[in-house]
Design an enzyme around this catalytic site. Structure first.
Site, PDB file in Angstrom:
ATOM      1  N   HIS A  60      25.355 127.628  42.853  1.00  0.00           N
ATOM      2  CA  HIS A  60      26.126 127.639  43.142  1.00  0.00           C
ATOM      3  C   HIS A  60      27.295 127.461  42.700  1.00  0.00           C
ATOM      4  O   HIS A  60      27.618 126.625  41.928  1.00  0.00           O
ATOM      5  CB  HIS A  60      25.607 127.133  44.656  1.00  0.00           C
ATOM      6  CG  HIS A  60      25.354 125.652  44.524  1.00  0.00           C
ATOM      7  ND1 HIS A  60      27.118 124.900  44.248  1.00  0.00           N
ATOM      8  CD2 HIS A  60      24.133 124.635  44.576  1.00  0.00           C
ATOM      9  CE1 HIS A  60      25.946 123.069  43.943  1.00  0.00           C
ATOM     10  NE2 HIS A  60      25.224 122.894  43.856  1.00  0.00           N
TER      11      HIS A  60
HETATM   12  P1  TYD Z   1      22.535 120.316  46.239  1.00  0.00           P
HETATM   13  O1  TYD Z   1      24.097 120.482  46.622  1.00  0.00           O
HETATM   14  O2  TYD Z   1      22.217 121.921  46.928  1.00  0.00           O
HETATM   15  O3  TYD Z   1      21.843 120.753  45.146  1.00  0.00           O
HETATM   16  P2  TYD Z   1      22.268 120.317  44.012  1.00  0.00           P
HETATM   17  O4  TYD Z   1      23.280 121.733  43.543  1.00  0.00           O
HETATM   18  O5  TYD Z   1      21.662 119.370  42.961  1.00  0.00           O
HETATM   19  O6  TYD Z   1      20.763 121.992  44.281  1.00  0.00           O
HETATM   20  O7  TYD Z   1      22.477 119.709  47.291  1.00  0.00           O
HETATM   21  C1  TYD Z   1      20.737 118.632  48.550  1.00  0.00           C
HETATM   22  C2  TYD Z   1      20.872 118.206  49.158  1.00  0.00           C
HETATM   23  O8  TYD Z   1      21.458 117.704  49.363  1.00  0.00           O
HETATM   24  C3  TYD Z   1      21.455 119.337  50.322  1.00  0.00           C
HETATM   25  O9  TYD Z   1      20.838 119.621  51.370  1.00  0.00           O
HETATM   26  C4  TYD Z   1      22.751 118.990  50.634  1.00  0.00           C
HETATM   27  C5  TYD Z   1      22.628 117.616  50.522  1.00  0.00           C
HETATM   28  N1  TYD Z   1      23.705 116.853  49.844  1.00  0.00           N
HETATM   29  C6  TYD Z   1      24.414 115.692  50.595  1.00  0.00           C
HETATM   30  O10 TYD Z   1      23.717 115.515  51.406  1.00  0.00           O
HETATM   31  N2  TYD Z   1      25.572 114.966  50.502  1.00  0.00           N
HETATM   32  C7  TYD Z   1      26.017 115.163  48.664  1.00  0.00           C
HETATM   33  O11 TYD Z   1      27.050 115.058  48.861  1.00  0.00           O
HETATM   34  C8  TYD Z   1      25.166 115.984  47.864  1.00  0.00           C
HETATM   35  C9  TYD Z   1      25.815 116.729  46.917  1.00  0.00           C
HETATM   36  C10 TYD Z   1      23.755 117.468  49.028  1.00  0.00           C
END
Ligand code: TYD
Length: 138
Positions: free
Chosen positions: A52
């Site tokens: 993303h």
């Molecule tokens: P995401 O940013 O999509 O993870 P990655 O980029 O590593 O695959 O986040 C995964 C899940 O965690 C999503 O449901 C959102 C949650 N999240 C939070 O609640 N707070 C945060 O600071 C982050 C980074 C993610």
């Protein structure tokens, strides 16, 4: 937005026979004020994280333990960086597609972020991302 070797930022190293120490100060060592810290751990072999872009959020990623790769894509150039030391990290500007993969066993990724968590800041659709880049809206 450029993606190049300058994205790797070396951190201060205090070598000591009692154990080494490194540190990060917002604005000083990285080009933003730290609003949030999160970490990624217990990643099963072969898993991919990220995939993303952020509209506003900037990040700084450090491999505190183990190793993993981070790919940055500005819509024109994709570059992959291997992180495997705790005394340097990768700066991820806003508006860049980023993905993390090839996590080693016991890898620990520390991520410093410039904004608080905001689901609206995420762009999950790669074709939307490239369109926004093309239209200079990122
Ligand atoms: P995401 O940013 O999509 O993870 P990655 O980029 O590593 O695959 O986040 C995964 C899940 O965690 C999503 O449901 C959102 C949650 N999240 C939070 O609640 N707070 C945060 O600071 C982050 C980074 C993610």
């Amino acid at each position: 937005m450029k993606v190049n070797e300058k994205d790797i930022i070396q951190l201060p190293k205090n070598f000591d026979r009692r154990g080494n120490l490194s540190f990060i100060e917002g604005i000083n060592h990285i080009p933003f004020k730290i609003e949030r810290t999160y970490w990624i751990y217990d990643v099963p072999g072969g898993e991919v994280r990220g995939g993303h872009a952020y509209r506003q959020n900037q990040e700084f990623i450090v491999a505190l333990s183990g190793s993993f790769d981070v790919s940055l894509d500005n819509g024109m150039v994709r570059r992959t960086y291997s992180l495997n030391r705790s005394y340097y990290g990768l700066y991820v500007p806003k508006g860049v597609w980023r993905q993390m993969q090839n996590f080693s066993t016991n890898a620990l990724a520390l991520v410093l972020a410039s904004v608080r968590f905001d689901p609206e800041d995420y762009i999950y659709d790669y074709s939307l991302f490239t369109k926004l880049v093309k239209d200079a809206k990122l």
